[in-house]
Design a protein around this motif. Sequence first.
Motif, mmCIF file in Angstrom:
data_model
loop_
_atom_site.group_PDB
_atom_site.id
_atom_site.type_symbol
_atom_site.label_atom_id
_atom_site.label_comp_id
_atom_site.label_asym_id
_atom_site.label_seq_id
_atom_site.Cartn_x
_atom_site.Cartn_y
_atom_site.Cartn_z
ATOM 1 N N UNK A 3 0.805 -1.220 0.000
ATOM 2 C CA UNK A 3 0.000 0.000 0.000
ATOM 3 C C UNK A 3 0.837 1.268 0.000
ATOM 4 N N UNK A 4 2.135 1.148 0.310
ATOM 5 C CA UNK A 4 3.003 2.320 0.249
ATOM 6 C C UNK A 4 3.858 2.333 -1.020
ATOM 7 N N UNK A 5 3.457 1.579 -2.031
ATOM 8 C CA UNK A 5 4.195 1.557 -3.293
ATOM 9 C C UNK A 5 4.239 2.953 -3.905
ATOM 10 N N UNK A 6 5.359 3.270 -4.504
ATOM 11 C CA UNK A 6 5.579 4.607 -5.053
ATOM 12 C C UNK A 6 4.534 4.975 -6.097
ATOM 13 N N UNK A 7 4.117 4.006 -6.904
ATOM 14 C CA UNK A 7 3.210 4.299 -8.008
ATOM 15 C C UNK A 7 1.820 4.714 -7.525
ATOM 16 N N UNK A 8 1.475 4.378 -6.289
ATOM 17 C CA UNK A 8 0.138 4.680 -5.787
ATOM 18 C C UNK A 8 0.165 5.849 -4.788
ATOM 19 N N UNK A 9 1.297 6.543 -4.676
ATOM 20 C CA UNK A 9 1.312 7.653 -3.727
ATOM 21 C C UNK A 9 0.375 8.764 -4.207
ATOM 22 N N UNK A 37 0.366 11.982 -4.343
ATOM 23 C CA UNK A 37 0.847 13.075 -5.192
ATOM 24 C C UNK A 37 0.890 12.656 -6.656
ATOM 25 N N UNK A 38 1.363 11.441 -6.913
ATOM 26 C CA UNK A 38 1.437 10.959 -8.292
ATOM 27 C C UNK A 38 0.038 10.719 -8.861
ATOM 28 N N UNK A 39 -0.853 10.179 -8.049
ATOM 29 C CA UNK A 39 -2.224 9.954 -8.504
ATOM 30 C C UNK A 39 -2.888 11.278 -8.869
ATOM 31 N N UNK A 40 -2.685 12.305 -8.060
ATOM 32 C CA UNK A 40 -3.254 13.616 -8.364
ATOM 33 C C UNK A 40 -2.650 14.201 -9.630
#
Length: 271
Positions: free
Chosen positions: A195-201, A203-206
Motif C-alpha cells: 500500500x506504500x508503493x511509489x506508483x500509488x502515492x 501526489x502521483x495519482x493527483x
Amino acid sequence: MNTKFYKALEEKKLLIAAHRGSFGGSIIDNTELSAKVAISLGADIVELDAIRSTDGVLYTYHDGGEKRSFEIDENIKTFSSKEIDELEYRNCLGEKTGQRVLRLEELFKKLKGKCFINLDRSWDYLDEVFPMIKKLGMEDQVIVKTHPTDEAFNFLKNSDIKLMYMVIASKKEDILKFMVPEINMVAAEILFTEEDAEIIDREFIEFLKEKNIKIWLNSITLGSRFNLSAHYDDNLSIEKDGEGWKWLVDRGAEIIQTDWPGLLKEFRKSL
C-alpha cells in the motif's frame, strides 16, 4: 472519441469494470452471455480477452484456461479457426454446454452501443484490432490496453488510427513513457503489491488526474499467488463490508475491475 467515457465518469464518479463479464454455472466468461449478465448487474465496462488462431482469426478467450474450459491440455492459440470453432465450452461442473468460442468481431458487434469494452491481451494483434474497431465504428466504446513495451509504444505512437488507450503499469515510468501527444491515453491500470508503493502515492495519482488520465485499480481476487492491489480485493470487500473497495476509492480509484459488479454497484451508492 473520449467524450462518452469522460462523461460517464463525471456522472457516476466510479465506473465498474466486470472481469471477463460475469460468469458462473453455465454462463461462460468472455462470451455474450457473461457480458449481458455483467451489464444487467451494473457494469459500465466489460473486460474481454483476445487470442488469434493459426490462420489469423481473432477470438475472445483468455488462453491458459483450456483445461477448465474444454478439458484439453493444448493452448488454443496453436489451433486453426476450424479447430477452435469445434471446441465446446464446459461449465463449472465440467459438463458440456453446447456453447462455442466467439469470434472477437462477432462479440463486438453484439455489444455495440451497450457498454464500454476494455480489450486485454490483444497486444500481439494491434495491427488487426485497431482497423477492426474503426470499421465497426466503436472508437468511443473500446479501450485497448497493453503492457508498457517498446513495441506497443511504437505502434501506438505511429498508428494512423487513434483509439482510447490504457497502459498496465507497476512503475511510474511505465505511465510517463506513454504520456505523449500521439497516444490517446485515457487511463492507467495501476498494479501494486504494497500500500506504500511509489506508483500509488497520492501526489502521483493527483498528477495523473490533472492530466485527465483516469485511475483503474483492480479488486479481482485471482488466487493466492496474485496480488494486484496490496490485497484490497473483492474477497476482503465481501468479508468486511466493502473495506477493500473503500481503500481503493480513497487512494484515487475512478474505475475498479471486479468479479462482483452487482455488489460493487451497491457499494457505489454509498459514495
